[in-house]
Structures are given as C-alpha cells and as structure tokens.
Design an enzyme around this catalytic site. Structure first.
Site, short mmCIF file in Angstrom:
data_model
loop_
_atom_site.label_atom_id
_atom_site.label_comp_id
_atom_site.label_asym_id
_atom_site.label_seq_id
_atom_site.Cartn_x
_atom_site.Cartn_y
_atom_site.Cartn_z
N GLU A 74 34.71 2.93 9.93
CA GLU A 74 35.29 1.59 10.01
C GLU A 74 34.25 0.55 9.57
O GLU A 74 33.06 0.68 9.89
CB GLU A 74 35.68 1.36 11.48
N LYS A 107 44.25 -2.78 10.29
CA LYS A 107 44.28 -2.28 11.68
C LYS A 107 45.27 -3.09 12.52
O LYS A 107 45.18 -4.31 12.60
CB LYS A 107 42.87 -2.39 12.26
N CYS A 141 40.22 3.43 14.14
CA CYS A 141 39.61 3.39 15.47
C CYS A 141 40.63 3.29 16.59
O CYS A 141 41.37 4.25 16.84
CB CYS A 141 38.59 2.24 15.50
#
Lengths: 282, 282
Positions: A47, A119, A152
């Site tokens: 990330e 995300k 994540c």
C-alpha cells in the site's frame, strides 16, 4: 489464462520512505524488475508504496500524490515487458481528477495501467487525509486469470472479499485477490500469525480464492509494521511468507483452481449461500 | 448481564452414539450437570448431540427426531437450576410441527427452552435428510448477555456471523456466538489449526464477538472428526481448546467487552462498513 496452469506470484515486502516520491518510485520499480527477472508472473507491492504512509499532514500527502499517468506506472509497465503476461499490483497516493486524494492501487501490465482501485474502507487517521472510494474492487482479466485488488483494511470486511470473489451477471469472480497493505504493528500471542493473515486465510478458504498480501517494513515516524507479507492458497493455507525485514514471498499457484467452488458432491461454497436471508447485513 | 463481568464458558467435546436417543440424552445431560457443577455459566454442546450425525437414511434420523418439548431439554434446564443464570446451547435432530426434519440447536436455561435455531446452511448429505432453516440466528438475552447460536457449516458464511453480531433496529448484536458443530476430519498442514477454527478466529476478530465452538469426537460409521472444540475471544485468539478425544474447553470471558466495536479514535469495526456498496453479495 496462460498456457501453463501455474502462476508464479511474488509479494514484495518493501521499506518506502515517507514523502520521497523519486526514491520510492525507484525502490518499487527495482523490486518489480528484480521479481520479474526472477520469474514472477504477478508482483504485488505494498500500500502507498510510492509515498509512504505516516503523513504529518494532508498537505504532505498531496505533495507526493500522483495520477495514473505518472512515470512510476510506466516504469512498472516497462518492467512487465520482460516476461509475457506479467502483472503488477501496487498501492499509491492518488490525486484524483476531482482534486481529492485517494488511497489507491493500480493494476499494471505491459500495456500500461489496466485498472485503478480506490480504498473503500479507510483505516483510522487515513480519514483525515483521503476520500474513501465508492466502487467495488475491480476484477481484471489478465494473462494469468482474473485478478482483483483491494487495500489493507478492506480485507477485514468479509463483504468486500466476497464481493471480489463472487461472480455476478455484471462481473466475474476473482481467481486471485492482490492486497497491497501497510499493517501497523499490533500485539499477538506467542506463536500466532499476524491477525490480518488469519483473516486472509479465512477469506481465502470461505471463497476458495487465492490471496496475496504485500505488507511493508521499515520504522516510519515511530510506527512499526506487522511485516505480514503472505501468499495464501485458495484452500486457505499460507504457502509463503516473508517474516521480519524486507523480502519477497514466492508461490506457484494454480489460479484456475480458484474457479472450482465445489467442496463435495452436495456442497458448493457459493451455491450454498442463502442471499435471501442476508438482508440484515446490507 | 450478571453482576460480575466474567462469564465462564464450557465447550464440551462429546462422543454421542448415532441413533441412540436415550444414551445421548444421558451423555448430554451428564455433561451439562458436570460443567455447571464445575462453575460453567454457559455450556455449549455439539451439533446433533441427541442423535448422532452419520444417518444411514432419513428414516433413521426421523426415528430419533424430537420436539423442543422432549425431556432432554427439561434435563438440561434442570441442570441449569444448580447455578444462577446458567445457559446451555446444544444441537438436536428436530421434528418440526410441519412434519419436516431440521438440524437444530436449542438455547436453554432454568426456565426451559428459550429459542430454537434451524441450521440454514446444510452441509453435503444433510440436504438428503434435513430441510434448511429460513430464519436468522436468534440472539437470546440471557443472564450472561446476548447469546446467538448457529450450527457448524453456518459459521463458514461470513454473512451469517455478521448477521449474528450486527445490531439492527430489529435485534441486538450477539456478545457470544455459540456454535454446536460436527466437523468431519479434513487434512491440514502440519502445525496448522483446524480450518474451521481459523474461520472462527477471523469471524470473531472482524466482528469483535466471542465464539465458542463445541465439536464432537468418536468415530461414527467410519467418519472421524477434527475434534476442534475451541473458545475464541472477541479479539480473535483461541483462548481454550480440547484437542483429541472427549473433553471440555474452559474460558472466562468478559462478554460485555464484545459490545465495544471501536478499534481506535477513528476506526470502528461496524461503523466503518460500507453497506451501500455491498449490494453484489445479497
């Protein structure tokens, strides 16, 4: 799918430097070149590998935000030309065409950027910097099968891994979920795996989908990391991991096998779902 | 909740005998009495503990099917009178008032049967015997907090654990999910946990809910079992397990802690969900 049934996956645990875009571009491109020259078909990077993670302010993040047209992606794509069908998935700090910042990940092959994912589940203080994405994880048809991407904390929402794995009329299910991640260090009992890896194992098994998580290393403004880079088979077992420090997890996976969701003559992971009963959770 | 913040949970790994209802009634009632006399507040028994699992025919299952009025539940309830607030959750082969067979579990306290849950996700050849349930896991308000129940393969559907844990306008979220189970033996790599326990660990952690799984023991018509009886804390760690053979996993849990879904100042397990994006999975 490629002519062989084996895909060599490399998940790279790197140590980017917060705020140093040129250095991180070089670190990431070198990792991609090195992995592909060593036979990787799919390379997963952490990330925010282009920017680092622990920003001191939104302004600092904005200073290293890039668009998908940035040269770092061209460098990843150029590295892919060294091996037929090679694919890279890596995280970056995105400057959107709306002027907002996103915690994003790109899927890149020799042709360039194939998809960008933003995300959707922002962790903790990321909410002070980024705008959450509002689209499902893309499932990209590559030379090595269907590769989905999430970032994540997204992984910790089973609705999201299910969304990536579940075929619908609109989209195919993923054979592999690539997860660029930065997992801050959390306590765990002796002998236990990184908790997010346990979550990845369960998500892989209940969806029969392979999952490759690329975590990071290197203390950043006092934050350490779980260093949990792991590749999980569609049966839910960790088949490769890095451990402490920088390094690469390697695994040869039969990604086509992810599409077989049958468990026994009368049991099928997806057909056994009862979506008509799941209304409470949406 | 009870006046103390600790609930002593006992998950009993038993070896019932297929088709022998009187023997299994005695085995289960003895296990409940023994656990409660040893201080258990909540006792979890295996799936189909009153009947055994590997039926040779639907007729055999029907021969040992019972209603919630059966004496075995009165025996469990009677055992509960020995300790204030004690609760038992155990599986049974249910003869429904519709004449159909269900793979069910009862929640019982000193007042009698508080709830009956019918397994919604039937495993493999169970489909040849049972009718699947069509209701969400009940969340029963007990002296020890809110206890939900689901059965075995149900646990492998993250939509179902989420349904049990998620508070809605209609129902509270569970503090503890009790899982009567019969996990047939499956291979696993050396040093790894039973795969369903990995799934329980992930479900506990992503929902911050405690989970107590009571598996069975004893070869039955050639079938062995994972013998995976485990109690998992709301943080997702196994705090007690039985291992091979019959036995009891014990854990003292602070079930009230399950209600705190906040992870950090800006992160909250449930508020961070994006249900508006989850439409693909229902």
């Amino acid at each position: 799918m490629s002519s062989t049934t084996t895909t060599r996956v490399a998940a790279c645990q790197l140590a980017p430097t917060v705020g140093d875009l040129p250095a991180n571009a070089e670190v990431s491109a070198t990792a991609v070149r090195t992995a592909i020259s060593a036979g990787a078909d799919v390379v997963v990077l952490p990330e925010l590998v282009t920017s680092g993670y622990v920003f001191s302010s939104p302004e600092e993040a904005r200073g290293v935000a890039v668009t998908p047209e940035h040269g770092v992606f061209a460098a990843w794509a150029a590295a892919c030309t060294a091996r037929d069908g090679a694919v890279v998935v890596g995280g970056f700090c995105e400057l959107g065409d709306d002027g907002l910042l996103y915690n994003s990940a790109a899927v890149v092959d020799a042709s360039g950027v194939r998809a960008v994912y933003r995300k959707a589940h922002l962790w903790d203080r990321e909410k002070l910097v980024f705008t959450p994405g509002s689209s499902a994880p893309p499932v990209v048809d590559t030379a090595h099968g269907r590769i989905a991407v999430m970032v994540c904390y997204d992984l910790e929402f089973p609705e999201w891994t299910r969304t990536a794995a579940l075929p619908t009329a609109e989209r195919p299910g993923a054979d592999l979920i690539a997860v660029p991640t930065n997992w801050p260090l959390v306590p765990r009992p002796a002998g236990e795996r990184v908790p997010e890896v346990v979550i990845a194992m369960a998500a892989a098994r209940v969806n029969h989908v392979a999952i490759a998580c690329a975590d990071r290393s290197g203390t950043e403004r006092g934050v350490d990391w779980n260093e949990g880079t792991s590749i999980v088979s569609a049966d839910g077992w960790v088949v490769s991991e890095v451990g402490a420090g920088t390094g690469v997890a390697w695994a040869d996976l039969d990604l086509a096998a992810s599409r077989d969701k049958r468990l026994t003559e009368h049991a099928h992971l997806l057909d056994d779902r009862r979506p008509e009963l799941y209304g409470a959770v949406v």
